[in-house]
Design a protein around this motif. Structure first.
Motif, short mmCIF file in Angstrom:
data_model
loop_
_atom_site.label_atom_id
_atom_site.label_comp_id
_atom_site.label_asym_id
_atom_site.label_seq_id
_atom_site.Cartn_x
_atom_site.Cartn_y
_atom_site.Cartn_z
N GLY A 32 34.78 -7.31 -14.29
CA GLY A 32 35.51 -5.85 -13.92
C GLY A 32 35.28 -5.79 -12.78
O GLY A 32 36.56 -4.98 -11.48
N GLY A 33 34.03 -6.32 -11.91
CA GLY A 33 34.07 -7.18 -10.37
C GLY A 33 34.38 -5.91 -9.42
O GLY A 33 33.04 -4.65 -9.81
N PRO A 34 34.67 -5.24 -8.10
CA PRO A 34 34.68 -4.09 -7.53
C PRO A 34 34.95 -2.94 -7.85
O PRO A 34 35.14 -1.56 -7.68
N TYR A 35 36.12 -3.36 -9.36
CA TYR A 35 36.40 -1.96 -10.40
C TYR A 35 35.28 -1.40 -11.40
O TYR A 35 35.57 -0.68 -12.10
N TRP A 36 34.24 -1.99 -12.09
CA TRP A 36 33.16 -1.97 -12.64
C TRP A 36 33.09 -0.24 -12.76
O TRP A 36 32.77 -0.08 -13.99
#
Lengths: 176, 175
Positions: free
Chosen positions: B120-124
Motif C-alpha cells: 500500500g506504500g504511502p496510501y497504507w
C-alpha cells in the motif's frame, strides 16, 4: 479587466432577487457566493456578458464544510448530521485576463446544485468527480456517474469528513 | 550439436556437471533443462501502473537492457510468463489484475515492484481506494522494495526469481 468587487456589483444588479454575497476577508482573492439553484443562469451570464466573458472554467471543486451537528458513534468515530457541502468554481477569461472565484452552498442531506456542463464542457468530469467524492448531485448533468471509484461502490463518498471505509470490497480486505 | 561456446555457458550456469570430450552431446536432468529454459526466457506482460512503471521501462531500455535476461514485453497475457505489478494497485484495478493473471498460461510468475504494490506504500492508512498489497489478490513470487525501486533493484528481483525457478521441480506437489 474587472476586479471581483466590480463583477459582484454587476451580478447583484442583474440578479436582484438572488442571494448573492461577497466575502472580502479571504486570504486569497474574494469569493462570491451564489444560490445552488441559480448556478446555471448566473454561469451563462458570466460566460456571455460583454465585459465579463468568462470562457474558461479552470477548476470545479467540492468541499465538505463539516459544519453540521457532530454525533459520536459507539466506536469513537463521528457522524455529521446537517450542515452544508460547497462547490467552488474558479473562472478565467482568456480574452479579458481576469478571474473570479464563485462558491455555492448546498444542504448536506440533500445536496443538489445546477450542472454547468452545458456552459463549460470542462465541468463534465469535474462534476462527476465532485459527485464521486462528496455525493453532490448536479442537476441536468448528462452522465452523472462515478468517475474514479468503482462504478458499483456503495460504501459512500470518500472525501466526506465522516466517511468510513468498508471492511471488504468484493472479497478484498480494504484496511491495512 | 552444441558449439563449444554454448556448452561452456551451460557448464558455467551449473546446468552440466561434467564436460564431455565429445562436443555433440549434453547430458542433464529434464528438470534442470526445463527450469533453465523457463528462467532464461521470461516474457513479461506489457503492463505498468504508476511511477514504478517508468523505472520498469527504464530497465527495459538500452541502458539496463532487460532483454539480456530474456525479458521482453508481450502485448498479451496469453503470451506472457511473468507480470510485474509496477505501481499503486487500486481496488478498481485489482479486479483487472486478477483477470489478467488468470488469462496468463502456466507456469506464471509475479514480481511485485515497489512499496505500493507490496503493502500500500504511502496510501497504507488513508488510501480508501488502494489495495494494501497485491498479494491479497494474486500470489507474489518476489517483492522488490523501493519507492520506486531503481532499475538495479528490479534486476535483482528478477535474478531472485530466476534463482527460485532454478530450484523448481516437475514432480507433482501435494496440495
Amino acid at each position: 479587466m474587472k476586479k471581483p468587487e466590480e463583477i459582484f456589483e454587476i451580478l447583484k444588479n442583474k440578479f436582484p432577487d438572488s442571494d448573492i454575497q461577497i466575502d472580502l476577508e479571504t486570504p486569497t482573492e474574494p469569493i462570491i457566493s451564489i444560490p445552488p439553484k441559480r448556478v446555471y443562469e448566473i454561469s451563462l451570464f458570466l460566460r456571455d456578458e460583454d465585459g465579463l466573458l468568462f470562457d474558461s472554467l479552470m477548476c470545479l471543486s467540492g468541499v465538505d464544510d463539516a459544519n453540521g451537528e457532530k454525533i459520536k458513534d459507539e466506536d469513537g468515530s463521528e457522524t455529521i448530521k446537517g450542515g452544508t457541502l460547497s462547490v467552488y468554481y474558479h473562472l478565467y477569461s482568456v480574452s479579458l485576463k481576469h478571474k473570479i472565484t464563485i462558491r455555492t452552498e448546498t444542504d448536506r442531506e440533500n445536496p443538489e446544485v445546477d450542472s454547468v456542463e452545458p456552459v463549460w464542457k470542462t465541468a463534465d468530469w469535474h462534476e462527476r468527480e465532485a459527485y464521486d467524492m462528496f455525493g453532490i448531485i448536479f442537476l441536468n448533468h448528462p452522465n452523472l456517474q462515478r468517475i474514479l471509484m468503482p462504478y458499483d461502490w456503495d460504501a459512500g463518498y470518500p472525501l466526506r469528513k465522516d466517511y468510513k471505509n468498508p471492511e471488504f470490497y468484493k472479497g478484498m480486505k480494504v484496511p491495512y | 550439436m552444441l558449439k563449444n561456446k554454448q556448452r561452456k555457458l551451460l557448464i558455467d550456469m551449473g546446468l552440466l556437471d561434467q564436460q564431455f570430450s565429445d562436443s555433440n552431446i549434453v547430458i542433464t536432468k529434464a528438470e534442470d533443462l526445463m527450469n533453465w529454459a523457463r528462467l532464461s526466457s521470461l516474457w513479461q506482460l506489457g503492463f505498468g501502473l504508476a511511477c514504478c512503471a517508468i523505472e520498469m521501462m527504464a530497465t527495459s531500455a538500452s541502458h539496463y537492457d532487460f532483454d539480456r535476461f530474456g525479458v521482453i514485453p508481450r502485448p498479451s497475457p496469453r503470451q506472457s510468463d511473468i507480470i510485474i505489478i509496477s505501481g499503486t494497485v487500486t481496488l478498481k484495478m485489482a479486479l483487472r489484475i486478477k483477470r489478467l493473471y488468470e488469462q496468463m498460461p502456466d507456469p506464471k510468475y509475479i514480481i511485485s515492484m515497489g512499496s505500493c504494490s507490496n503493502c500500500g506504500g504511502p496510501y497504507w492508512e488513508h488510501g480508501y481506494h488502494v489495495l494494501k498489497g497485491v498479494d491479497r489478490v494474486i500470489p507474489v513470487d518476489v517483492f522488490v522494495p523501493g519507492c520506486p525501486p531503481r532499475p538495479e533493484a528490479l534486476l535483482e528481483g528478477l535474478l531472485k526469481l530466476q534463482e527460485k525457478i532454478r530450484t523448481e521441480t516437475l514432480r507433482k506437489k501435494s496440495v
